[in-house]
Design an enzyme around this catalytic site. Structure first.
Site, PDB file in Angstrom:
ATOM      1  CB  SER A  10     -35.099  46.141 -68.327  1.00  0.00           C
ATOM      2  OG  SER A  10     -35.067  45.989 -66.912  1.00  0.00           O
ATOM      3  CD  GLU A  12     -26.728  49.365 -64.727  1.00  0.00           C
ATOM      4  OE1 GLU A  12     -27.629  49.776 -63.969  1.00  0.00           O
ATOM      5  OE2 GLU A  12     -25.578  49.063 -64.336  1.00  0.00           O
ATOM      6  CG  ASP A 104     -21.890  55.446 -55.308  1.00  0.00           C
ATOM      7  OD1 ASP A 104     -22.696  55.390 -54.363  1.00  0.00           O
ATOM      8  OD2 ASP A 104     -21.695  54.515 -56.109  1.00  0.00           O
ATOM      9  CG  PHE A 214     -19.435  46.107 -56.778  1.00  0.00           C
ATOM     10  CD1 PHE A 214     -19.017  47.431 -56.696  1.00  0.00           C
ATOM     11  CD2 PHE A 214     -20.741  45.847 -57.159  1.00  0.00           C
ATOM     12  CE1 PHE A 214     -19.885  48.475 -56.986  1.00  0.00           C
ATOM     13  CE2 PHE A 214     -21.611  46.882 -57.449  1.00  0.00           C
ATOM     14  CZ  PHE A 214     -21.189  48.196 -57.359  1.00  0.00           C
ATOM     15  CG  HIS A 264     -32.663  46.319 -64.466  1.00  0.00           C
ATOM     16  ND1 HIS A 264     -32.969  46.926 -65.668  1.00  0.00           N
ATOM     17  CD2 HIS A 264     -31.505  46.895 -64.047  1.00  0.00           C
ATOM     18  CE1 HIS A 264     -32.059  47.834 -65.955  1.00  0.00           C
ATOM     19  NE2 HIS A 264     -31.154  47.823 -64.993  1.00  0.00           N
TER      20      HIS A 264
END
Length: 292
Positions: A10, A12, A104, A214, A264
């Site tokens: 999958s 994103e 967040d 990040f 994913h």
């Protein structure tokens, strides 16, 4: 290593903010669509800041064909009624999959989360709210190195169990680079009575410096060996891309050896590395019949 045809993927995407980013996303969707992902998730900004771009992106995925769309939903900056209105809008489009996230704080990662007055308190509460809309497929987040705000793994796993008990179909992990860490997390979850799939989130490293920064914010460990592989490649994008695709493929193939079959991919709206990795793990394009 010969792979059978039981690997599922999958992807994103995030909604574009400019016309140029919209064109890039369109190219990304077009390139990845023939891989026939199990589903594609589209992120959603805090407080509905990307509501319309998210809706357009979901519609684009649905129109493209070959991929089932899943909408991210967060608790941040909205009342329950406002969040429910978004869910109704998306389900009216035919969306039956959701990724339920706390989100967040609007003031930025690193600040303390405070529930919105009259809003869903957390992701577990949000999952319960989504289930009230009927038989939806709901994914939630999991954190192999625990959520930065969790004081310990017991608290972190307890929250995951609450989300699953309220109706989550699967958990998708934060990206990680140490497969042993993922495996230990799954063992903790199973011992706690959590038996839904815990799908590893894979982040191909398009830019090592950006990913490293990040990772520091979300407290994801960067192994020394990984940093060494990208050392000196700041001005060599071709070699950087080759190394990045090899590393992501190695990670996935090792997880396959450990019995994992669902993955994913965080695409960052860039198709090339994800496409290359999928090819390396045996995922092949299927022809999408535009006339169907």
């Amino acid at each position: 290593m010969a792979l059978t045809g039981d690997i599922r993927v999958s992807f994103e995407f995030f909604p574009p903010k400019t016309e140029a980013m919209e064109a890039t996303l369109a190219d990304t969707i077009e390139k990845l669509a023939p891989l026939s992902a199990d589903f594609v998730s589209v992120t959603y900004g805090a407080g509905g800041s990307t509501r319309e771009p998210t809706r357009r992106t979901l519609a684009h995925v649905q129109k493209q064909g070959g991929m089932d769309a899943a909408a991210h939903i967060t608790c941040v900056g909205s009342t329950c009624e406002e969040t429910d209105a978004v869910v109704r809008e998306f389900t009216a489009m035919g969306i039956r999959r959701f990724v339920a996230l706390r989100g967040d704080p609007q003031t930025g990662m690193g600040t303390r989360y405070v529930p919105h007055p009259g809003g869903y308190e957390n992701a577990a509460h949000l999952v319960a709210g989504l289930k009230a809309f009927g038989d939806l497929d709901i994914s939630v987040a999991a954190y192999p190195e625990k959520h930065p705000e969790s004081p310990d793994f017991a608290t972190d796993i307890d929250m995951l169990k609450r989300k699953v008990d309220n109706g989550a179909s699967r958990a998708i992990t934060q990206f990680f680079f140490d497969n042993d860490t993922y495996e230990r997390y799954v063992e903790r979850a199973r011992k706690a009575g959590i038996y839904v799939p815990i799908v590893p989130g894979i982040l191909p490293i398009h830019n090592f410096r950006a990913v490293s920064n990040f990772a520091g914010k979300c407290r994801t460990h960067i192994p020394a060996w990984l940093a060494e592989r990208f050392d000196g490649l700041e001005n060599d994008p071709k070699t950087h891309a080759l190394i990045a695709s090899a590393i992501a493929a190695e990670q996935v193939l090792d997880l396959v050896d450990r019995g994992v079959r669902d993955f994913h991919f965080y695409t960052m709206n860039r198709p090339d590395l994800v496409f290359a990795v999928c090819r390396l793990i045996g995922i092949r394009e299927e022809t999408v019949d535009a006339a169907a």
